[in-house]
Design an enzyme around this catalytic site. Structure first.
Site, PDB file in Angstrom:
ATOM      1  CG  ASP A 120     -83.502  49.785 -22.179  1.00 54.61           C
ATOM      2  OD1 ASP A 120     -82.989  50.371 -21.215  1.00 54.61           O
ATOM      3  OD2 ASP A 120     -83.176  49.993 -23.361  1.00 54.61           O
ATOM      4  N   GLY A 157     -84.835  53.407 -25.613  1.00 50.32           N
ATOM      5  CA  GLY A 157     -85.559  52.144 -25.414  1.00 50.32           C
ATOM      6  C   GLY A 157     -86.492  51.797 -26.555  1.00 50.32           C
ATOM      7  CB  SER A 158     -86.350  52.614 -30.153  1.00 47.34           C
ATOM      8  OG  SER A 158     -86.586  51.851 -31.282  1.00 47.34           O
TER       9      SER A 158
HETATM   10  O1  PMV Z   1     -78.936  52.472 -24.638  1.00 47.37           O
HETATM   11  P1  PMV Z   1     -80.100  52.055 -23.814  1.00 47.37           P
HETATM   12  O2  PMV Z   1     -81.058  53.124 -23.511  1.00 47.37           O
HETATM   13  O3  PMV Z   1     -80.746  50.819 -24.301  1.00 47.37           O
HETATM   14  O4  PMV Z   1     -79.567  51.765 -22.339  1.00 47.37           O
HETATM   15  C1  PMV Z   1     -78.796  50.705 -22.015  1.00 47.37           C
HETATM   16  C2  PMV Z   1     -78.389  50.784 -20.594  1.00 47.37           C
HETATM   17  C3  PMV Z   1     -77.106  50.052 -20.279  1.00 47.37           C
HETATM   18  O5  PMV Z   1     -76.956  50.113 -18.871  1.00 47.37           O
HETATM   19  C4  PMV Z   1     -75.921  50.720 -20.933  1.00 47.37           C
HETATM   20  C5  PMV Z   1     -77.149  48.595 -20.717  1.00 47.37           C
HETATM   21  C6  PMV Z   1     -78.149  47.748 -19.947  1.00 47.37           C
HETATM   22  O6  PMV Z   1     -78.426  46.652 -20.439  1.00 47.37           O
HETATM   23  O7  PMV Z   1     -78.578  48.122 -18.854  1.00 47.37           O
END
Ligand code: PMV
Length: 311
Positions: free
Chosen positions: A150, A105-106
């Site tokens: 996020d 979540g950077s």
């Molecule tokens: O890659 P991250 O930590 O940003 O996680 C995204 C999570 C997903 O479910 C794959 C996409 C989303 O928008 O929820």
């Protein structure tokens, strides 16, 4: 003055959450993006933003609509527009401990910390619901069609049970639990993995729907396990979630290797976390297994391991 925001990890339910299924995410408060605020010496200089880690800098002097799609410039623009405020005469410097494009979540954390710094400089409070909506708009630039998980967990900085377009639900933790987060060292764009799952879904809706339904079952059970302190059960559910994510094609050989290494080291459960294809995995550990899991992960090629406790 300083503002900050934490990293996050998704415990269960990533990808399925894009299709309206629930997911559980927690903040990683020990990993943060921090923004310092300093008054400019010369009046009328406007807002200067320094991105220290990337050696970048930009200035904002008015309430203009910029053509730029830079998420940080957009963060500033959206916040100032929402507050109907002119740019404060300050220099803000962004620093982050959170690895980029690795499921932590950077992007949401850096934007949230920057927004908070501007709010501080303007001395104009903004409630979390509005801030969350603004950061969600910025997330769309990073991810295309994000679910909103996020920004929600980062802005509220507490464990959440999240369903897209629904009010957030906080999760109560019966028993503190500890994760090791391990980095494959390979960055991967969430947008690409989400797009590939969408293509799979479009080519075989019922086959993919079945996987999404299974993930939903795991998430529901995981919430109960967290709320009743059944950590062995939570671990088993995480590992089962990893298998379903493999079926969605979002794992990678590196992620699978780290998941196996964590289980060999005695973790209660392990899975990839976030968009997948690279980035980070998480392993649920107990005080007895923390050291052995950490060692196995490093042996298996993890480039960075980080421990976090949820309580
Ligand atoms: O890659 P991250 O930590 O940003 O996680 C995204 C999570 C997903 O479910 C794959 C996409 C989303 O928008 O929820």
């Amino acid at each position: 003055m300083e503002a900050s925001a934490s990293a996050k990890i998704i415990l269960l339910g990533e990808h399925a959450v894009v299709y309206g299924k629930p997911a559980i995410a927690i903040p990683v408060s020990g990993l943060r993006a921090t923004v310092s605020v300093e008054e400019n010496q010369i009046p009328g200089q406007g807002l200067q933003v320094i991105v220290a880690d990337l050696n970048q800098q930009f200035g904002v002097s008015g309430l203009e609509n910029s053509a730029s799609q830079n998420p940080l410039e957009k963060t500033v623009e959206y916040i100032l527009k929402f507050l109907q405020a002119s740019p404060p005469n300050v220099t803000v410097t962004i620093r982050s401990d959170i690895p980029i494009a690795s499921g932590l979540g950077s992007g949401a954390a850096v934007s949230t910390a920057l927004a908070r710094a501007i709010i501080l400089a303007l001395n104009q409070p903004l409630d979390r619901t509005c801030l969350n909506e603004i950061i969600y708009e910025v997330e769309k630039i990073h991810h295309g069609t994000p679910s909103g998980i996020d920004n929600t967990v980062v802005v509220y900085e507490c464990p959440v049970y999240f369903i897209r377009n629904h009010p957030i639900q906080m999760i109560s933790i019966a028993e503190p639990f500890t994760f090791i987060i391990a980095d494959t060292g390979k960055s991967a764009l969430t947008r690409v993995a989400v797009g590939d799952v969408r293509e799979l879904y479009n080519s075989n809706p019922s086959g993919i729907q079945w996987i999404l339904d299974k993930i939903e079952e795991l998430v529901l059970k995981a919430r109960q396990a967290i709320e009743s302190g059944e950590l062995a059960e939570l671990g088993a559910l995480m590992t089962a979630n990893h298998s379903l994510l493999q079926e969605l094609t979002v794992s990678s050989p590196e992620l699978d290797k780290l998941v196996q290494a964590a289980l060999d080291g005695g973790a209660l459960g392990a899975k990839l976390s976030g968009g997948g294809r690279g980035g980070n995995m998480i392993a649920l550990v107990t005080p007895d297994t923390t050291a052995s899991v950490r060692e196995k992960l490093l042996e298996a090629g993890a480039t960075r391991v980080f421990e976090t406790t949820v309580n």
